[in-house]
Each structure stands twice: as C-alpha cells, then as structure tokens.
Design a protein around this motif. Structure first.
Motif, PDB file in Angstrom:
ATOM      1  N   ASP A  54       0.864  -1.188   0.000  1.00 37.22           N
ATOM      2  CA  ASP A  54       0.000   0.000   0.000  1.00 37.22           C
ATOM      3  C   ASP A  54       0.898   1.235   0.000  1.00 37.22           C
ATOM      4  O   ASP A  54       1.987   1.230   0.595  1.00 37.22           O
ATOM      5  N   LEU A  55       0.454   2.300  -0.650  1.00 39.92           N
ATOM      6  CA  LEU A  55       1.269   3.522  -0.695  1.00 39.92           C
ATOM      7  C   LEU A  55       0.975   4.460   0.467  1.00 39.92           C
ATOM      8  O   LEU A  55       1.861   5.156   0.953  1.00 39.92           O
ATOM      9  N   GLY A  56      -0.272   4.472   0.950  1.00 40.41           N
ATOM     10  CA  GLY A  56      -0.652   5.403   2.022  1.00 40.41           C
ATOM     11  C   GLY A  56      -0.425   4.823   3.393  1.00 40.41           C
ATOM     12  O   GLY A  56      -1.374   4.435   4.088  1.00 40.41           O
ATOM     13  N   LEU A  57       0.827   4.757   3.808  1.00 40.49           N
ATOM     14  CA  LEU A  57       1.168   4.163   5.100  1.00 40.49           C
ATOM     15  C   LEU A  57       1.341   5.242   6.167  1.00 40.49           C
ATOM     16  O   LEU A  57       1.636   6.396   5.850  1.00 40.49           O
ATOM     17  N   ILE A  80      -0.650  -1.702  -4.189  1.00 40.58           N
ATOM     18  CA  ILE A  80      -2.104  -1.687  -3.979  1.00 40.58           C
ATOM     19  C   ILE A  80      -2.451  -0.311  -3.435  1.00 40.58           C
ATOM     20  O   ILE A  80      -2.058   0.024  -2.316  1.00 40.58           O
ATOM     21  N   SER A  81      -3.162   0.506  -4.219  1.00 40.28           N
ATOM     22  CA  SER A  81      -3.332   1.888  -3.782  1.00 40.28           C
ATOM     23  C   SER A  81      -4.650   2.490  -4.241  1.00 40.28           C
ATOM     24  O   SER A  81      -5.216   2.107  -5.264  1.00 40.28           O
ATOM     25  N   ALA A  82      -5.108   3.462  -3.460  1.00 38.92           N
ATOM     26  CA  ALA A  82      -6.296   4.231  -3.833  1.00 38.92           C
ATOM     27  C   ALA A  82      -5.921   5.386  -4.756  1.00 38.92           C
ATOM     28  O   ALA A  82      -6.797   6.083  -5.281  1.00 38.92           O
ATOM     29  N   ARG A  83      -4.630   5.607  -4.944  1.00 41.97           N
ATOM     30  CA  ARG A  83      -4.172   6.675  -5.843  1.00 41.97           C
ATOM     31  C   ARG A  83      -4.345   6.214  -7.286  1.00 41.97           C
ATOM     32  O   ARG A  83      -3.761   5.235  -7.709  1.00 41.97           O
ATOM     33  N   GLU A  86      -2.637   8.740 -13.300  1.00 37.81           N
ATOM     34  CA  GLU A  86      -1.690   8.040 -14.163  1.00 37.81           C
ATOM     35  C   GLU A  86      -0.242   8.327 -13.767  1.00 37.81           C
ATOM     36  O   GLU A  86       0.602   7.423 -13.773  1.00 37.81           O
ATOM     37  N   LYS A  87       0.062   9.571 -13.406  1.00 34.59           N
ATOM     38  CA  LYS A  87       1.444   9.923 -13.083  1.00 34.59           C
ATOM     39  C   LYS A  87       1.939   9.158 -11.847  1.00 34.59           C
ATOM     40  O   LYS A  87       3.129   8.832 -11.741  1.00 34.59           O
ATOM     41  N   GLU A  88       1.024   8.857 -10.911  1.00 34.68           N
ATOM     42  CA  GLU A  88       1.417   8.106  -9.717  1.00 34.68           C
ATOM     43  C   GLU A  88       1.686   6.643 -10.063  1.00 34.68           C
ATOM     44  O   GLU A  88       2.594   6.016  -9.502  1.00 34.68           O
ATOM     45  N   LYS A  89       0.901   6.097 -10.979  1.00 35.61           N
ATOM     46  CA  LYS A  89       1.146   4.725 -11.433  1.00 35.61           C
ATOM     47  C   LYS A  89       2.494   4.631 -12.144  1.00 35.61           C
ATOM     48  O   LYS A  89       3.277   3.709 -11.903  1.00 35.61           O
ATOM     49  N   VAL A  90       2.754   5.601 -13.023  1.00 35.69           N
ATOM     50  CA  VAL A  90       4.012   5.614 -13.767  1.00 35.69           C
ATOM     51  C   VAL A  90       5.192   5.745 -12.810  1.00 35.69           C
ATOM     52  O   VAL A  90       6.217   5.067 -12.959  1.00 35.69           O
ATOM     53  N   GLU A  91       5.048   6.608 -11.812  1.00 36.70           N
ATOM     54  CA  GLU A  91       6.124   6.815 -10.845  1.00 36.70           C
ATOM     55  C   GLU A  91       6.447   5.517 -10.101  1.00 36.70           C
ATOM     56  O   GLU A  91       7.615   5.164  -9.911  1.00 36.70           O
ATOM     57  N   ALA A  92       5.392   4.794  -9.698  1.00 39.02           N
ATOM     58  CA  ALA A  92       5.592   3.544  -8.964  1.00 39.02           C
ATOM     59  C   ALA A  92       6.251   2.491  -9.859  1.00 39.02           C
ATOM     60  O   ALA A  92       7.175   1.788  -9.432  1.00 39.02           O
ATOM     61  N   LEU A  93       5.796   2.389 -11.096  1.00 37.85           N
ATOM     62  CA  LEU A  93       6.366   1.404 -12.016  1.00 37.85           C
ATOM     63  C   LEU A  93       7.812   1.752 -12.361  1.00 37.85           C
ATOM     64  O   LEU A  93       8.669   0.875 -12.442  1.00 37.85           O
ATOM     65  N   ASP A  94       8.089   3.034 -12.534  1.00 36.72           N
ATOM     66  CA  ASP A  94       9.462   3.465 -12.820  1.00 36.72           C
ATOM     67  C   ASP A  94      10.386   3.222 -11.627  1.00 36.72           C
ATOM     68  O   ASP A  94      11.593   3.009 -11.795  1.00 36.72           O
ATOM     69  N   ALA A  95       9.807   3.245 -10.420  1.00 37.39           N
ATOM     70  CA  ALA A  95      10.612   3.031  -9.205  1.00 37.39           C
ATOM     71  C   ALA A  95      10.879   1.551  -8.932  1.00 37.39           C
ATOM     72  O   ALA A  95      11.609   1.220  -8.007  1.00 37.39           O
ATOM     73  N   VAL A 101      -2.286  -2.091  -8.703  1.00 41.68           N
ATOM     74  CA  VAL A 101      -3.706  -2.407  -8.581  1.00 41.68           C
ATOM     75  C   VAL A 101      -4.382  -1.290  -7.790  1.00 41.68           C
ATOM     76  O   VAL A 101      -3.912  -0.919  -6.712  1.00 41.68           O
ATOM     77  N   THR A 102      -5.464  -0.753  -8.329  1.00 38.27           N
ATOM     78  CA  THR A 102      -6.163   0.336  -7.646  1.00 38.27           C
ATOM     79  C   THR A 102      -7.312  -0.208  -6.796  1.00 38.27           C
ATOM     80  O   THR A 102      -7.957  -1.192  -7.147  1.00 38.27           O
ATOM     81  N   LYS A 103      -7.514   0.426  -5.658  1.00 38.25           N
ATOM     82  CA  LYS A 103      -8.630   0.081  -4.775  1.00 38.25           C
ATOM     83  C   LYS A 103      -9.893   0.767  -5.295  1.00 38.25           C
ATOM     84  O   LYS A 103      -9.827   1.904  -5.764  1.00 38.25           O
ATOM     85  N   PRO A 104     -11.066   0.117  -5.162  1.00 41.70           N
ATOM     86  CA  PRO A 104     -11.277  -1.260  -4.679  1.00 41.70           C
ATOM     87  C   PRO A 104     -10.938  -2.281  -5.766  1.00 41.70           C
ATOM     88  O   PRO A 104     -10.922  -1.959  -6.949  1.00 41.70           O
TER      89      PRO A 104
END
Length: 231
Positions: A54-57, A80-83, A86-95, A101-104
């Motif tokens: 999860d990203l929101g810890l 697994i995130s509620a964010r 698109e830019k947040e998904k790209v950032e996570a994949l690039d990292a 996977v987005t919630k729910p």
C-alpha cells in the motif's frame, strides 16, 4: 513443498484482513506489516516471494518503501493503492513496482496479478541461466516447485532452511562467505550473526545428510563459509 510467502504491507485493517484471507485460502503463506518501517524489516527477515504494498502508510510513504526494497532485493512488488492518477502509477512502475492495482479490487483480479508476477519472476530466473533443478547423489531440489527430495522422499524444511539450501544449490561448487549468506538470507538491515547461520545449517544437515558429522552435500570452509556439492 514450501508455500510461496507473500508480504502484505497495509495499514487499513479491513483491507489487510481481506487480502490476507484471499492469499491464505489460495495456497500462499501470508505475513503482514501495518507500517512501512516494519514492512522493510519483515522484507529482510522473511525474504518473501512477493510483496503487496500500500502507498498510504502511517509512518513513511509506500513509494519510499518501494525504493528502499529495490536497494537490496528484486522481489516482485505489486502496489495496492487508492491513488488512481496516471502519473502516480508511472512513478511507482518506474521506481521498480511490477504491477499496480487500484482500490477497490476483486479477489480474482488480485490473484491473477499475483500469479502473473510470480510467473514473471520465475521466468527471469530461467533467463538468467540459473538451473530449475539441482540433482546430485540422491538429493533433488526443484526450485520452481520449492520441493526438496532425498532418496525419493520429501524433506520438510522451514522457510529459512529452504532459502539457505536453495542459495547454496544455485551456486553449487562455489564457496559462499558467511557475510554473503547472511545478507542474502536475512537482508542488509537484519541484526544477525554467524551463530544463527550455524544453528540453521546444523538443522539442515540433520535433515539432509546421512551422517551430519561427515557431510556429503554441504561442506564447511572453516573461517570462510559454506559450499554445496558441485553437480
């Protein structure tokens, strides 16, 4: 046969319980952390086969956890995130995340993503040239099935014992130093020493060797480390 271990890093109790129930009821071993720092610690101590992050810890952001994991491990990570931007998904994949996977989300979707990530991880091992099976003088280790057999009979190893045997077998014939093994199995942040390694190795020899005092498969290089019998 050893079950793949999945580390769930999720602070929301209901979602964490939901994910834990899904994976535990579908043939996986679930371990869980409710914060980023505890998640990092468990990632080094449990050496999971996959991480659900999860990203929101509550303590440190999940992106920071992901970046720190990538400093010492190539374990598959599914964010697994509620964010949903698109830019947040790209950032996570690039990292270094393997999937996002987005919630729910539904149980079938989550399981499909897990299977895909684990399959890609296994394929990466094949591409790297590492063998899928170690077989020598009656001892067989099937890395894909996580199965250890001696003289045709299954040998039960703990998670740590299996990782130790697997690490040595993948490097059969090479001397692995104590420090290298400790880092690979318990991680760079773990507070461990050679004693815990010797205890685990003694347990392994009791299970694998006909005479642990005169090992046939795993040899001690005194003062240096261990070596697995070459194929």
């Amino acid at each position: 046969m050893s079950k793949p271990t999945l580390l769930i890093i999720e602070d929301e109790k209901n979602i964490g319980n939901y994910m834990e129930t899904i994976v535990a009821s579908n043939g996986y071993k679930a371990v869980r952390a409710t914060g980023g720092l505890s998640g990092l610690s468990m990632c080094t101590s449990h050496r999971p086969d996959l991480v659900l992050l999860d990203l929101g810890l509550p303590d440190i952001d999940g992106m920071e956890v992901l970046k720190r994991i990538r400093e010492f491990s190539s374990v598959p990570v599914i964010v697994i995130s509620a964010r949903t931007q698109e830019k947040e998904k790209v950032e996570a994949l690039d990292a270094g995340a393997d999937d996002y996977v987005t919630k729910p989300f539904g149980s079938e979707e989550l399981l499909a993503r897990i299977r895909t990530a684990l399959r890609h991880s296994a394929q990466a091992v094949v591409r790297s040239g590492n063998p899928l099976v170690y077989s020598c003088d009656g001892l067989t280790i099937d890395f894909d099935k996580r199965l250890v057999m001696r003289e045709g009979k299954s040998v039960h190893l703990t998670q740590i014992e299996y990782r130790l045997v697997s690490l040595l077998a993948r490097n059969a014939g090479k001397v692995l130093t104590y420090d290298f093994i400790l880092k690979e199995i318990w991680g760079p942040y773990a507070d461990t020493d050679n004693q815990i390694l010797r205890v685990n190795m003694a347990n392994i020899r009791r299970k694998l060797e006909e005479n642990p005092a005169e090992p046939h498969y795993i040899f001690t290089e005194i003062g240096v480390g261990y070596r697995m019998r070459e194929l």
